[in-house]
Scaffold this motif. Structure first.
Motif, short mmCIF file in Angstrom:
data_model
loop_
_atom_site.label_atom_id
_atom_site.label_comp_id
_atom_site.label_asym_id
_atom_site.label_seq_id
_atom_site.Cartn_x
_atom_site.Cartn_y
_atom_site.Cartn_z
N SER A 338 44.42 10.14 1.06
CA SER A 338 44.91 9.01 2.11
C SER A 338 46.45 9.23 2.16
O SER A 338 46.94 7.90 2.14
CB SER A 338 44.54 7.65 1.63
N HIS A 370 51.39 4.62 6.98
CA HIS A 370 49.93 4.27 6.64
C HIS A 370 49.40 3.42 7.79
O HIS A 370 49.85 2.44 8.29
CB HIS A 370 49.73 3.72 5.17
N HIS A 374 43.95 5.16 7.34
CA HIS A 374 44.39 5.26 5.86
C HIS A 374 43.58 4.32 5.01
O HIS A 374 43.15 4.61 3.81
CB HIS A 374 45.68 5.18 5.64
#
Length: 512
Positions: A338, A370, A374
């Motif tokens: 991630s 992000h 994510h």
């Protein structure tokens, strides 16, 4: 044709499966019931709602039997507690494993050494899930209720009382109470005295393959089976899920992710962890189960769906698509790891391996780059990271796994299955058969009625399996992230207590 019914009394529903003696499924029912969370840390259920769900599920599957039902057998959620009066009427709701109100008692006994003494006798880790800690909490905070309670039982014992007017508990379930000495296979008098109850307040202990007969005639008529149909006591959902997966040999590890999750394996004799990270309970025939349960499995994915992706949930409905499938499609677009976003999935405290009822969830490493995509991927990875830390603790006790097999609601997701293989760095086998707890209960029934010699018969029933190989391209990402995941969790241990106490002092309006 002859049949056996396997019943799984779970946290969110009771399931029943009708099997032929050859393991073919001829009927299935799933009856839901609510979890009551009226105050912070509460997680209760209504015992009569569960009983009614069990009767309904059993009735529905029996309709599909065009022959004799030879036996009914039970898999049941662990650590539940119900107080009964002298007439065996409930004085409490079912206080479930997820109830956290005995956190102070568990913490205090963990600090003063008494909790470790209980663990070393019973195999129950120090955590508010344990009925021994629930009883101590009730004794302190609900003394009037505690003193007027005639009997203390779990949900299966209450259901079986309603069926047969007999109060019995099998040893695998009794071990999860923290009141039974697993080396003597009897209620522990010292622990009972410490808690303030007597063995007269507890059910009679019997073996998992023991039978109850003499079903209440009205219930027999309602369900559609003869009153002399044997009901097999069965065992804990954890042990029977393990059997139902066929992971019964040395080194064979089962991973389950339903609402909660677990990593467990069978061993031939009791083995306790000096650090108290894993449980150890008897099952049958010289088989013991050792492992660790986690609070936060599929419930984390549900939280992501309902709170981070509510609009997509509605979009999925319009597309006639499962919202979880839509979310996993979104998560697939994000690389393993991630991009450095870590999620600690402790949304409801945590059991193994940290055994901290005050643990709280968090995202760590968030940057402007992000996205919500994510976050969903990190949440799924966080659940598997936590299960992997349980596996690491288990390996210290029993060595490297020879086989990892997995089941649960998560197994529907190809992404999550591959993630499990990648993070564990081990092939993972997924059986196509479902409801492993019911299959394990059916296996015990076959042993009880003399149709099988031992639990290895389950191998005939599992059917097709798929194996997922770990992807080496993802290893480095996960290997580099895991130490950070562990380090952040350790550094937050003190803050978990502080934020949990703050939340209790300042409850959300819906929790007041």
């Amino acid at each position: 044709m002859d049949y056996v019914v396997g019943i799984d009394i779970g946290t969110t529903s009771t399931k029943a499966v009708l099997y032929t003696l050859q393991g073919d499924i001829k009927g299935y029912s799933n009856q839901l019931y609510p979890l009551y969370q009226d105050t912070p840390d509460m997680a209760e259920e209504d015992p009569d709602e569960i009983f009614n769900a069990t009767v309904t599920a059993l009735t529905e599957v029996v309709k599909n039997a065009d022959g004799r039902v030879r036996a009914v057998s039970f898999s049941t959620q662990q650590h539940s507690l119900v107080g009964l009066d002298a007439d065996h009427k409930p004085l409490t709701r079912v206080i479930t494993w997820a109830d956290n109100r005995s956190e102070k008692q568990a913490t205090e006994l963990g600090k003063n050494g008494q909790g470790l003494k209980i663990y070393n006798k019973t195999g129950l880790p120090i955590h508010p899930m344990g009925p021994v800690y629930k009883l101590l909490w009730l004794k302190k905070d609900e003394s009037q209720l505690f003193n007027q309670t005639k009997y203390w039982v779990g949900i299966k014992e209450y259901v079986l009382w309603r069926f047969f007017h007999q109060l019995k508990e099998e040893t695998s379930m009794a071990a999860t109470t923290g009141l039974m000495n697993i080396f003597k296979m009897d209620w522990d008098e010292d622990i009972l005295k410490f808690v303030g109850i007597t063995r007269d307040q507890l059910p009679e202990l019997v073996e998992p393959t023991s039978q109850l007969t003499g079903l209440e005639p009205k219930l027999a008529d309602q369900i559609g089976i003869p009153a002399d149909t044997p009901f097999v006591m069965g065992a804990t959902d954890g042990a029977l899920a393990e059997i139902g997966l066929g992971a019964i040999g040395k080194g064979e590890v089962a991973v389950t992710i339903g609402t909660s999750g677990a990593v467990r394996t069978f061993i031939d004799k009791p083995q306790l962890d000096p650090k108290g990270r894993t449980y150890c309970y008897p099952v049958m025939d010289g088989k013991w189960i050792v492992g660790g349960p986690v609070n936060n499995g599929g419930i984390v994915f549900r939280w992501v769906r309902d709170n981070l992706f509510a609009p997509e949930k509605e979009t999925a409905k319009l597309l006639d698509m499962d919202p979880y499938d839509l979310l996993t499609d979104i998560a697939k677009k994000i690389p393993a790891g991630s991009d450095g976003l870590i999620f600690h999935p402790f949304l409801g405290g945590e059991r193994a391996p940290i055994w901290n009822g005050n643990a709280r969830g968090s995202f760590f490493g968030l940057t402007r780059t992000h996205t919500r995509a994510h976050m969903v991927r990190a949440a799924l990875e966080g659940v598997v990271f936590n299960l992997y830390t349980v596996q690491l603790a288990l390996q210290e006790a029993v060595g490297e796994p020879t086989l990892i097999t997995a089941t649960g609601g998560f197994a529907r997701s190809a992404l999550w299955r591959q993630m499990l293989a990648d993070i564990f760095e081990h092939p993972v086998t997924i059986p196509e058969a479902f409801e492993s707890g019911c299959l394990g209960a059916m296996t015990l029934a076959l042993i009880s009625i003399g149709e099988a010699d031992d639990m290895s018969v389950v191998k005939k029933f599992i059917g097709k399996q798929n194996t997922y190989q770990p992807d080496p391209t993802n290893f480095k990402n996960y290997r580099d992230l895991l130490p950070i995941y562990l380090s952040v969790g350790r550094k937050l241990e003190g803050e978990y207590d502080d934020i949990a106490e703050y939340q209790r002092q300042h409850p959300h309006p819906s929790e007041e």
